[in-house]
Design a protein around this motif. Structure first.
Motif, PDB file in Angstrom:
ATOM      1  N   LYS A 213      37.101  34.354  44.757  1.00  0.00           N
ATOM      2  CA  LYS A 213      38.460  33.902  45.030  1.00  0.00           C
ATOM      3  C   LYS A 213      39.441  34.979  44.600  1.00  0.00           C
ATOM      4  N   ILE A 214      40.298  35.372  45.507  1.00  0.00           N
ATOM      5  CA  ILE A 214      41.312  36.379  45.190  1.00  0.00           C
ATOM      6  C   ILE A 214      42.380  35.750  44.303  1.00  0.00           C
TER       7      ILE A 214
ATOM      8  N   SER B 269      47.868  38.413  42.760  1.00  0.00           N
ATOM      9  CA  SER B 269      47.460  39.725  43.273  1.00  0.00           C
ATOM     10  C   SER B 269      48.678  40.519  43.753  1.00  0.00           C
TER      11      SER B 269
ATOM     12  N   VAL C  91      37.360  43.605  48.284  1.00  0.00           N
ATOM     13  CA  VAL C  91      38.649  42.912  48.397  1.00  0.00           C
ATOM     14  C   VAL C  91      38.426  41.418  48.170  1.00  0.00           C
ATOM     15  N   ALA C  92      37.408  40.856  48.800  1.00  0.00           N
ATOM     16  CA  ALA C  92      37.097  39.440  48.600  1.00  0.00           C
ATOM     17  C   ALA C  92      36.773  39.144  47.142  1.00  0.00           C
TER      18      ALA C  92
ATOM     19  N   GLY D 153      38.076  40.704  44.608  1.00  0.00           N
ATOM     20  CA  GLY D 153      39.222  41.001  43.759  1.00  0.00           C
ATOM     21  C   GLY D 153      39.134  42.327  43.036  1.00  0.00           C
TER      22      GLY D 153
ATOM     23  N   HIS E 143      42.365  45.828  46.213  1.00  0.00           N
ATOM     24  CA  HIS E 143      43.451  45.009  46.752  1.00  0.00           C
ATOM     25  C   HIS E 143      43.634  45.173  48.251  1.00  0.00           C
TER      26      HIS E 143
ATOM     27  N   GLY F 238      42.178  35.926  51.193  1.00  0.00           N
ATOM     28  CA  GLY F 238      42.873  37.137  51.587  1.00  0.00           C
ATOM     29  C   GLY F 238      43.419  37.064  53.001  1.00  0.00           C
TER      30      GLY F 238
ATOM     31  N   CYS G  18      44.676  41.535  49.773  1.00  0.00           N
ATOM     32  CA  CYS G  18      44.711  40.347  48.916  1.00  0.00           C
ATOM     33  C   CYS G  18      45.908  39.455  49.219  1.00  0.00           C
ATOM     34  N   THR G  19      46.999  40.013  49.763  1.00  0.00           N
ATOM     35  CA  THR G  19      48.183  39.217  50.077  1.00  0.00           C
ATOM     36  C   THR G  19      48.769  39.634  51.421  1.00  0.00           C
TER      37      THR G  19
END
Length: 275
Positions: free
Chosen positions: A141-142, A146, A198-199, A201, A204, A228, A250-251
């Motif tokens: 879980k991101i 982030s 990235v998944a 965390g 980014h 993400g 991430c965002t």
């Protein structure tokens, strides 16, 4: 379908690991991408598994193309070895990628990294998970806090192709150097593994300037289920498997800013710190 995909990567894992130990020879396709005999053997084996477990379901793969349908809408998409150069050169971050697609949307994604005994997988609505041999299953879980700006972010790319550093293979010279200069940190990470991170965390944002459907389809459910966002380098968030490129982040805000910088013209004064 997720169990079938996981069974399939497990069925070819040992053969892939053994082949990696003796890898070193390859051939070049017309587009100058590389292929080994292992790519061909593994894809044939995966297709045989799917033919037995899901008869009549189309399969679209890197080595043998689309079989079972005139046009692809739903079915399996596979890449037996994503990161063939890594496989050849002894870098253990290559992967076997399997996705199941429904009406153009990847709903199951499995990324198996045989050399490091790691599998990252996701199914629509069921979360993203990482299994490392000998360790407990872990949900990815991101983090909600982030980074949203480039200068706060650790950003990776799979290479410098189709950028201003080295305009090879691509049709657009993306402004990767703008990110190198403005990111909190920048690194190069092989192919699908950077998106897995990235998944997880650990990174980014991850960038691939050139992607085929079999490169990206398995990645997308994992990024989405981990919380993400992703798009093609055009900024398009629809039909990304056909977008020819991929950015995961991430965002959403960080994703949009990376797209903006990557597409900046040479005359633009890109200054991420004032955005």
């Amino acid at each position: 379908m997720l169990k079938i995909a996981l069974d399939a990567v497990n069925a070819v894992r040992k053969k892939t690991q053994d082949a990696f130990d003796g890898a070193g020879q390859c051939d070049y396709k017309p587009d100058r991408s590389v292929v080994t005999q292992t790519d061909i053997i593994l894809e044939a084996e995966l297709r045989d598994i799917f033919a037995k477990r899901t008869p009549g379901v189309p399969v679209w793969g890197e080595e043998f193309g689309l079989r079972g349908a005139a046009e692809f809408d739903s079915g399996w998409i596979i890449d037996p070895i994503d990161g063939t150069r890594a496989f050849i050169y002894g870098v253990p971050l290559f992967s076997t990628l399997i996705a199941f697609v429904e009406k153009g949307e990847p709903v199951i994604g499995v990324m198996s990294f045989p050399a490091i005994s790691t599998v990252v997988y996701a199914s629509k609505g069921q979360g993203c998970w990482m299994h490392v041999e000998g360790k407990p299953l872990r949900q990815l879980k991101i983090a909600e806090n982030s980074p949203e700006t480039v200068e706060q972010a650790v950003i990776a790319a799979s290479g410098i192709h189709s950028t201003r550093y080295h305009f090879t293979e691509g049709t657009v010279a993306y402004h990767l150097d703008g990110l190198v200069k403005s990111a909190r940190d920048f690194t190069f990470v092989n192919d699908a593994y950077q998106h897995a991170m990235v998944a997880a965390g650990r990174l980014h944002c991850a960038i691939d300037t050139l992607m085929k459907p079999w490169d990206s389809a398995a990645i997308l459910p994992c990024i989405k289920e981990a919380g993400g966002d992703f798009c093609a380098l055009s900024g398009e968030r629809e039909n990304v498997i056909l977008g020819g490129s991929l950015i995961s982040a991430c965002t959403p805000r960080l994703l949009d800013r990376v797209v903006e910088i990557m597409n900046a013209s040479p005359r633009d004064d890109v200054n991420a710190s004032h955005r």
